[in-house]
Design a protein around this motif. Structure first.
Motif, PDB file in Angstrom:
ATOM      1  N   MET A  21     -47.628 104.991 -42.915  1.00  0.00           N
ATOM      2  CA  MET A  21     -46.855 103.882 -42.365  1.00  0.00           C
ATOM      3  C   MET A  21     -47.672 102.597 -42.378  1.00  0.00           C
ATOM      4  O   MET A  21     -47.156 101.514 -42.686  1.00  0.00           O
ATOM      5  CB  MET A  21     -46.406 104.205 -40.936  1.00  0.00           C
ATOM      6  CG  MET A  21     -45.369 105.305 -40.814  1.00  0.00           C
ATOM      7  SD  MET A  21     -44.835 105.551 -39.094  1.00  0.00           S
ATOM      8  CE  MET A  21     -43.831 104.084 -38.844  1.00  0.00           C
ATOM      9  N   LEU A  22     -48.938 102.724 -42.056  1.00  0.00           N
ATOM     10  CA  LEU A  22     -49.825 101.555 -42.055  1.00  0.00           C
ATOM     11  C   LEU A  22     -49.954 100.982 -43.462  1.00  0.00           C
ATOM     12  O   LEU A  22     -49.870  99.763 -43.661  1.00  0.00           O
ATOM     13  CB  LEU A  22     -51.186 101.965 -41.498  1.00  0.00           C
ATOM     14  CG  LEU A  22     -52.274 100.904 -41.411  1.00  0.00           C
ATOM     15  CD1 LEU A  22     -51.834  99.744 -40.534  1.00  0.00           C
ATOM     16  CD2 LEU A  22     -53.559 101.518 -40.878  1.00  0.00           C
ATOM     17  N   ALA A  23     -50.136 101.841 -44.452  1.00  0.00           N
ATOM     18  CA  ALA A  23     -50.289 101.378 -45.833  1.00  0.00           C
ATOM     19  C   ALA A  23     -49.019 100.708 -46.333  1.00  0.00           C
ATOM     20  O   ALA A  23     -49.068  99.674 -47.012  1.00  0.00           O
ATOM     21  CB  ALA A  23     -50.665 102.546 -46.728  1.00  0.00           C
ATOM     22  N   LEU A  24     -47.861 101.281 -46.015  1.00  0.00           N
ATOM     23  CA  LEU A  24     -46.599 100.720 -46.486  1.00  0.00           C
ATOM     24  C   LEU A  24     -46.347  99.336 -45.901  1.00  0.00           C
ATOM     25  O   LEU A  24     -45.724  98.488 -46.542  1.00  0.00           O
ATOM     26  CB  LEU A  24     -45.439 101.651 -46.129  1.00  0.00           C
ATOM     27  CG  LEU A  24     -45.396 102.994 -46.854  1.00  0.00           C
ATOM     28  CD1 LEU A  24     -44.270 103.860 -46.310  1.00  0.00           C
ATOM     29  CD2 LEU A  24     -45.233 102.798 -48.354  1.00  0.00           C
ATOM     30  N   ARG A  25     -46.833  99.091 -44.701  1.00  0.00           N
ATOM     31  CA  ARG A  25     -46.585  97.808 -44.039  1.00  0.00           C
ATOM     32  C   ARG A  25     -47.658  96.761 -44.324  1.00  0.00           C
ATOM     33  O   ARG A  25     -47.490  95.601 -43.952  1.00  0.00           O
ATOM     34  CB  ARG A  25     -46.439  98.040 -42.528  1.00  0.00           C
ATOM     35  CG  ARG A  25     -45.080  98.613 -42.192  1.00  0.00           C
ATOM     36  CD  ARG A  25     -45.034  99.349 -40.879  1.00  0.00           C
ATOM     37  NE  ARG A  25     -43.674  99.841 -40.649  1.00  0.00           N
ATOM     38  CZ  ARG A  25     -43.146 100.903 -41.263  1.00  0.00           C
ATOM     39  NH1 ARG A  25     -43.867 101.597 -42.110  1.00  0.00           N
ATOM     40  NH2 ARG A  25     -41.898 101.259 -41.022  1.00  0.00           N
ATOM     41  N   THR A  26     -48.729  97.163 -44.961  1.00  0.00           N
ATOM     42  CA  THR A  26     -49.796  96.213 -45.286  1.00  0.00           C
ATOM     43  C   THR A  26     -49.993  96.061 -46.791  1.00  0.00           C
ATOM     44  O   THR A  26     -50.887  95.329 -47.225  1.00  0.00           O
ATOM     45  CB  THR A  26     -51.122  96.653 -44.644  1.00  0.00           C
ATOM     46  OG1 THR A  26     -51.465  97.970 -45.098  1.00  0.00           O
ATOM     47  CG2 THR A  26     -51.014  96.658 -43.122  1.00  0.00           C
TER      48      THR A  26
END
Length: 254
Positions: A21-26
């Motif tokens: 989730m962190l990677a997808l949003r950054t």
């Protein structure tokens, strides 16, 4: 030995989508594409990963310990296409499924007949079907069993990476939190902002506030506070409080 290693994995390594989730949003590369990155994300921050990264890491771990193992794929909901990464280990001529996502405690024999496992919390069944196997399993939030078709063909690391990258476009683990932890006598699942706990006595359900959700990620799943803070700041916490969107999964098979 395989039982000991896999049981330790199930007790210690969660199945979660926090770093994804962190990677997808950054706009970052998907985490855990190689085993080193996966284990670095677990040793201190406490995160696991979704099926493609977790299964590759478990495969690399088993091979490093001298086991004969191979990457494999499955089809959750038995929809025909491979949408699940897993591992098959071979002892002598017998094959065993060691799945980094389902956390079945015991390696599952892929033999000629029906095999069942039930410890009062986790219950699974596996049976041969059309050259492969059908694995029946349920999450802590489910009263019914889901079918996962296990394909026996080897899967290359390149295919794992391609399937993982394709999951950016469509996956049930992109929008909202999903974090599963297996502990002695209980399984805990955070799905969105709902906490499920299955024990031998049944399933309890609790809707959590944002603060309670972060506390549960730390206390129940084992994630570090710094990772939870970064995950929250990128908008993943707010997204986990929203209703799910996208197509509903196929209905369970009888």
């Amino acid at each position: 030995g395989l039982r000991q290693v896999y049981n330790a994995w199930c007790r210690r390594v969660p199945f979660d989508n926090v770093r994804k989730m962190l990677a997808l949003r950054t706009g970052s590369p998907l985490p855990g594409c190689d085993a080193t990155d996966f284990f670095e994300g677990w040793l201190e921050p406490g995160a696991g990963g979704p099926c493609w990264s977790g299964s590759n890491a478990l495969y690399e771990l088993l091979c490093s310990l001298g086991f004969r193992a191979r990457r494999a794929a499955g089809s959750m909901h038995d929809i025909g296409s491979p949408n699940h990464g897993t591992v098959i280990a071979t002892l002598d001529s017998a094959e065993f499924l060691a799945d980094s996502s389902l956390l079945t405690y015991e390696p599952v024999p892929l033999a000629g007949g029906l095999h069942t496992y039930d410890d009062g919390v986790n219950r699974i069944e596996v049976e041969p079907d059309a050259g492969g196997h059908i694995l029946w399993t349920r999450g802590p939030h489910q009263s019914f069993f889901l079918a996962c078709r296990i394909f026996h063909e080897d899967v290359s690391h390149e295919t794992v990476l391609a399937n993982y990258e394709n999951s950016r476009r469509e996956s049930p683990f992109n929008q909202r939190l999903y974090a599963l932890r297996s502990l002695p006598g209980r399984m805990i699942l955070l799905r969105g902002n709902t906490r499920y706990e299955r024990t031998r006595s049944g399933v309890s359900t609790q809707n959590l506030t944002p603060e309670e959700l972060c506390d549960s990620l730390h206390a129940d799943i084992g994630l570090s506070r710094p990772l939870i803070d970064v995950w929250s700041d990128c908008g993943a916490l707010a997204a986990s409080l929203e209703p799910p969107f996208g197509p509903a999964p196929p209905p369970p098979r009888n």
